[in-house]
Scaffold this motif. Structure first.
Motif, PDB file in Angstrom:
ATOM      1  N   MET A   1      -5.494   1.185  -7.289  1.00  0.00           N
ATOM      2  CA  MET A   1      -6.803   1.689  -6.897  1.00  0.00           C
ATOM      3  C   MET A   1      -7.818   1.323  -7.975  1.00  0.00           C
ATOM      4  SD  MET A   1      -8.490   3.402  -4.561  1.00  0.00           S
ATOM      5  CE  MET A   1      -7.163   4.054  -3.582  1.00  0.00           C
ATOM      6  N   GLN A   2      -8.900   0.688  -7.576  1.00  0.00           N
ATOM      7  CA  GLN A   2      -9.983   0.299  -8.490  1.00  0.00           C
ATOM      8  C   GLN A   2     -11.092   1.340  -8.364  1.00  0.00           C
ATOM      9  OE1 GLN A   2      -9.968  -2.566 -10.451  1.00  0.00           O
ATOM     10  NE2 GLN A   2     -11.946  -2.127 -11.307  1.00  0.00           N
ATOM     11  N   ARG A   3     -11.412   2.016  -9.450  1.00  0.00           N
ATOM     12  CA  ARG A   3     -12.454   3.051  -9.453  1.00  0.00           C
ATOM     13  C   ARG A   3     -13.724   2.472 -10.074  1.00  0.00           C
ATOM     14  NH1 ARG A   3      -8.285   7.185 -11.941  1.00  0.00           N
ATOM     15  NH2 ARG A   3      -8.692   5.651 -13.547  1.00  0.00           N
ATOM     16  N   GLU A  19     -23.373   2.530  -4.018  1.00  0.00           N
ATOM     17  CA  GLU A  19     -22.191   3.332  -3.660  1.00  0.00           C
ATOM     18  C   GLU A  19     -21.973   3.328  -2.150  1.00  0.00           C
ATOM     19  OE1 GLU A  19     -20.559   7.957  -3.958  1.00  0.00           O
ATOM     20  OE2 GLU A  19     -22.549   7.476  -4.729  1.00  0.00           O
ATOM     21  N   LYS A  23     -18.827   1.693  -0.064  1.00  0.00           N
ATOM     22  CA  LYS A  23     -18.044   2.581   0.813  1.00  0.00           C
ATOM     23  C   LYS A  23     -18.113   2.093   2.257  1.00  0.00           C
ATOM     24  CE  LYS A  23     -18.200   6.918  -1.772  1.00  0.00           C
ATOM     25  NZ  LYS A  23     -18.777   8.281  -1.824  1.00  0.00           N
ATOM     26  N   GLU A  31     -12.241   3.102  -4.946  1.00  0.00           N
ATOM     27  CA  GLU A  31     -12.923   4.390  -4.972  1.00  0.00           C
ATOM     28  C   GLU A  31     -14.250   4.126  -5.641  1.00  0.00           C
ATOM     29  OE1 GLU A  31     -11.023   8.103  -6.285  1.00  0.00           O
ATOM     30  OE2 GLU A  31      -9.165   6.933  -6.348  1.00  0.00           O
ATOM     31  N   VAL A  32     -15.287   4.788  -5.193  1.00  0.00           N
ATOM     32  CA  VAL A  32     -16.611   4.510  -5.756  1.00  0.00           C
ATOM     33  C   VAL A  32     -17.418   5.796  -5.883  1.00  0.00           C
ATOM     34  CG1 VAL A  32     -17.576   3.904  -3.501  1.00  0.00           C
ATOM     35  CG2 VAL A  32     -18.661   3.045  -5.565  1.00  0.00           C
ATOM     36  N   LYS A  33     -18.152   5.866  -6.972  1.00  0.00           N
ATOM     37  CA  LYS A  33     -19.084   6.964  -7.241  1.00  0.00           C
ATOM     38  C   LYS A  33     -20.341   6.360  -7.857  1.00  0.00           C
ATOM     39  CE  LYS A  33     -15.531  10.428  -8.328  1.00  0.00           C
ATOM     40  NZ  LYS A  33     -15.058  11.387  -9.357  1.00  0.00           N
ATOM     41  N   SER A  71     -17.182  11.186 -15.809  1.00  0.00           N
ATOM     42  CA  SER A  71     -17.432  10.047 -14.926  1.00  0.00           C
ATOM     43  C   SER A  71     -17.052   8.741 -15.605  1.00  0.00           C
ATOM     44  CB  SER A  71     -18.906   9.987 -14.528  1.00  0.00           C
ATOM     45  OG  SER A  71     -19.271  11.117 -13.785  1.00  0.00           O
ATOM     46  N   TRP A  74     -13.343   8.483 -15.726  1.00  0.00           N
ATOM     47  CA  TRP A  74     -12.778   8.276 -14.381  1.00  0.00           C
ATOM     48  C   TRP A  74     -12.805   6.795 -14.008  1.00  0.00           C
ATOM     49  CZ3 TRP A  74     -15.467   6.218 -10.214  1.00  0.00           C
ATOM     50  CH2 TRP A  74     -14.808   6.268  -8.979  1.00  0.00           C
ATOM     51  N   ALA A  75     -13.863   6.100 -14.377  1.00  0.00           N
ATOM     52  CA  ALA A  75     -14.110   4.741 -13.899  1.00  0.00           C
ATOM     53  C   ALA A  75     -13.239   3.694 -14.582  1.00  0.00           C
ATOM     54  CB  ALA A  75     -15.578   4.378 -14.109  1.00  0.00           C
ATOM     55  N   ASP A  76     -12.755   2.757 -13.769  1.00  0.00           N
ATOM     56  CA  ASP A  76     -12.110   1.548 -14.296  1.00  0.00           C
ATOM     57  C   ASP A  76     -13.158   0.485 -14.617  1.00  0.00           C
ATOM     58  OD1 ASP A  76      -9.437   2.507 -13.830  1.00  0.00           O
ATOM     59  OD2 ASP A  76      -9.712   2.016 -11.704  1.00  0.00           O
TER      60      ASP A  76
END
Length: 148
Positions: A1-3, A19, A23, A31-33, A71, A74-76
């Motif tokens: 999973m790529q965040r 974002e 999505k 996954e995106v934020k 945040s 969390w992110a890659d």
């Protein structure tokens, strides 16, 4: 999973659009934020940003978030809208150096590294920003998928 975390200034225009665009592509493995360097927590996306996303039939529900350590951790991959956003993140979170890029830098753009801020502009300017983001995000996806 790529965040992936998209970052702009107020988290009401560019980064929420980015974002929603990613999505909306409904690609497995992402996954995106989004967040903002100077965001007020809980604001909706701007009216023009919402209109442009609606015009492109992209579902979106947005509440702005201030960029924070959680945040960043969390992110890659952290993709900023401008060089100044990138520099602000690197200054506050120097440990992110290996994973923070401007969106244009990440996709190989050679010249202007900034996605223009449409804030306060016309619907047409937001449409141009949408088109630019959609193009850049498609390029970013290709790059990520080819390196996996």
């Amino acid at each position: 999973m790529q965040r992936i975390l998209f970052v702009c200034t107020g988290n009401t225009c560019r980064s929420p659009m980015a974002e929603a665009i990613l999505k909306g592509k409904k690609i497995d493995g992402f996954e995106v934020k989004s967040a903002g360097i100077y965001a007020a927590t809980g604001s909706e996306a701007s009216a023009h940003a919402k209109k442009v996303l609606d015009d492109h039939r992209i579902d979106h529900q947005h509440s702005s978030h201030l960029l924070d350590r959680a945040s960043v951790q969390w992110a890659d991959l952290i993709l900023t809208m401008t060089g100044s956003h990138k520099n602000a993140i690197l200054h506050q979170y120097p440990e992110t150096a290996r994973k923070v890029f401007t969106l244009k830098e990440f996709t190989g753009e050679q010249y202007d590294v900034d996605v223009v801020d449409p804030y306060g502009g016309s619907l047409a300017i937001y449409q141009e920003t949408y088109q630019e983001l959609d193009h850049l995000i498609s390029k970013a996806i290709e790059k990520i998928q080819s390196s996996q």
